[in-house]
Design an enzyme around this catalytic site. Sequence first.
Site, mmCIF file in Angstrom:
data_model
loop_
_atom_site.group_PDB
_atom_site.id
_atom_site.type_symbol
_atom_site.label_atom_id
_atom_site.label_comp_id
_atom_site.label_asym_id
_atom_site.label_seq_id
_atom_site.Cartn_x
_atom_site.Cartn_y
_atom_site.Cartn_z
ATOM 1 N N LYS A 41 0.825 -1.186 0.000
ATOM 2 C CA LYS A 41 0.000 0.000 0.000
ATOM 3 C C LYS A 41 0.871 1.252 0.000
ATOM 4 C CE LYS A 41 -3.099 -2.542 3.014
ATOM 5 N NZ LYS A 41 -3.321 -2.809 4.445
ATOM 6 N N GLY A 42 2.120 1.051 0.424
ATOM 7 C CA GLY A 42 3.021 2.177 0.665
ATOM 8 C C GLY A 42 3.213 3.126 -0.501
ATOM 9 N N GLU A 97 7.638 2.851 -6.036
ATOM 10 C CA GLU A 97 7.734 2.306 -4.680
ATOM 11 C C GLU A 97 7.874 3.423 -3.664
ATOM 12 O OE1 GLU A 97 7.502 0.294 -2.442
ATOM 13 O OE2 GLU A 97 8.198 -1.725 -2.877
ATOM 14 N N ASP A 98 7.521 3.107 -2.431
ATOM 15 C CA ASP A 98 7.715 4.069 -1.350
ATOM 16 C C ASP A 98 9.177 4.126 -0.911
ATOM 17 O OD1 ASP A 98 7.581 1.466 -0.369
ATOM 18 O OD2 ASP A 98 6.134 1.894 1.208
ATOM 19 N N ASP A 101 14.808 -0.609 0.794
ATOM 20 C CA ASP A 101 15.509 -0.821 2.058
ATOM 21 C C ASP A 101 16.576 -1.898 1.833
ATOM 22 O OD1 ASP A 101 15.889 -0.615 4.876
ATOM 23 O OD2 ASP A 101 14.419 -2.170 5.268
ATOM 24 N N LYS A 129 17.236 3.848 1.277
ATOM 25 C CA LYS A 129 18.158 3.713 2.417
ATOM 26 C C LYS A 129 19.342 2.890 1.949
ATOM 27 C CE LYS A 129 14.683 2.906 5.934
ATOM 28 N NZ LYS A 129 14.332 1.997 7.039
ATOM 29 N N PHE A 150 13.847 4.192 10.840
ATOM 30 C CA PHE A 150 12.540 3.702 10.416
ATOM 31 C C PHE A 150 11.616 4.900 10.241
ATOM 32 C CE2 PHE A 150 8.501 1.569 10.287
ATOM 33 C CZ PHE A 150 8.817 0.473 9.494
ATOM 34 N N ARG A 163 0.283 6.168 7.762
ATOM 35 C CA ARG A 163 0.402 6.276 6.299
ATOM 36 C C ARG A 163 -0.070 7.643 5.799
ATOM 37 N NH1 ARG A 163 1.495 1.247 4.041
ATOM 38 N NH2 ARG A 163 0.615 -0.549 5.089
HETATM 39 P P1 IMP Z 1 13.070 -4.281 1.388
HETATM 40 O O1 IMP Z 1 12.645 -5.552 0.744
HETATM 41 O O2 IMP Z 1 13.881 -4.521 2.630
HETATM 42 O O3 IMP Z 1 13.770 -3.316 0.447
HETATM 43 O O4 IMP Z 1 11.771 -3.614 1.990
HETATM 44 C C1 IMP Z 1 10.973 -2.838 1.266
HETATM 45 C C2 IMP Z 1 9.672 -2.620 2.001
HETATM 46 O O5 IMP Z 1 9.850 -2.605 3.413
HETATM 47 C C3 IMP Z 1 9.113 -1.267 1.670
HETATM 48 O O6 IMP Z 1 8.337 -1.299 0.507
HETATM 49 C C4 IMP Z 1 8.326 -0.935 2.911
HETATM 50 O O7 IMP Z 1 7.041 -1.478 2.827
HETATM 51 C C5 IMP Z 1 9.083 -1.603 4.016
HETATM 52 N N1 IMP Z 1 10.001 -0.663 4.708
HETATM 53 C C6 IMP Z 1 11.343 -0.625 4.653
HETATM 54 N N2 IMP Z 1 11.839 0.366 5.389
HETATM 55 C C7 IMP Z 1 10.774 0.987 5.934
HETATM 56 C C8 IMP Z 1 10.628 2.152 6.792
HETATM 57 O O8 IMP Z 1 11.592 2.819 7.220
HETATM 58 N N3 IMP Z 1 9.359 2.488 7.113
HETATM 59 C C9 IMP Z 1 8.266 1.795 6.685
HETATM 60 N N4 IMP Z 1 8.355 0.734 5.874
HETATM 61 C C10 IMP Z 1 9.595 0.339 5.504
HETATM 62 MG MG MG Z 2 6.606 -0.862 -0.209
#
Ligand code: IMP
Ligand code: MG
Length: 177
Positions: A41-42, A97-98, A101, A129, A150, A163
């Site tokens: 949803k992000g 994407e939001d 990470d 990040k 975070f 959100r």
């Molecule tokens: P990744 O697979 O670790 O890159 O994670 C990506 C997903 O983790 C993002 O689309 C977010 O939904 C969630 N996420 C990662 N970091 C944060 C944060 O700082 N706040 C909220 N959601 C996060």
């Molecule tokens: Mg996301």
Amino acid sequence: MSERISVLLSEEEVDKRIKEIGEQISKDYEGKNIHLICVLKGGVFFMCELAKRIEVPVSMDFMAISSYGADTKSSGVIKIVKDLDESITGKDVLVVEDIVDSGRTLSYLLMMLKERKPNSLKLCTLLDKPDRRVIDVNVDYTGFEIPDEFVVGYGLDYAQKYRNLPYIGIVHLNEEA
Ligand code: IMP
Ligand code: MG
């Protein structure tokens, strides 16, 4: 446990940057149609604002991939919660994407979408990040590189909360209280 939110990026800063990215994307895709894919949803707040700033024709589809529980750490376990409604074959696809990470979610998603033979496949993220990256992901458009904190707001949640904040905030957990 309660939490406190401090502002990392103000509403004005975020809006200004989205406008800039929209202008850049409009230039890069001149004469083409962009098929935007929102990762729910992000990504939804960012995609809507971005779409308004894009001046070439746009179509949209939505998909949901889950790798997070109510925790703040990626489990690495990914499942498709909702697949796309339309075929992307032959389309110029831009995934919105939001945040990137660890990169686990995106690398899986991009690999899967590539198999569906789009004409082109690019990635746009509001936040990155880089310090947290575990799997290399090629990001074509980035709103902001942020430190390893975070964050919430503009679509991003902490246990499904925050959100709707119009800015990006850092979550501070208070153990007592
Ligand atoms: P990744 O697979 O670790 O890159 O994670 C990506 C997903 O983790 C993002 O689309 C977010 O939904 C969630 N996420 C990662 N970091 C944060 C944060 O700082 N706040 C909220 N959601 C996060
Ligand atoms: Mg996301």
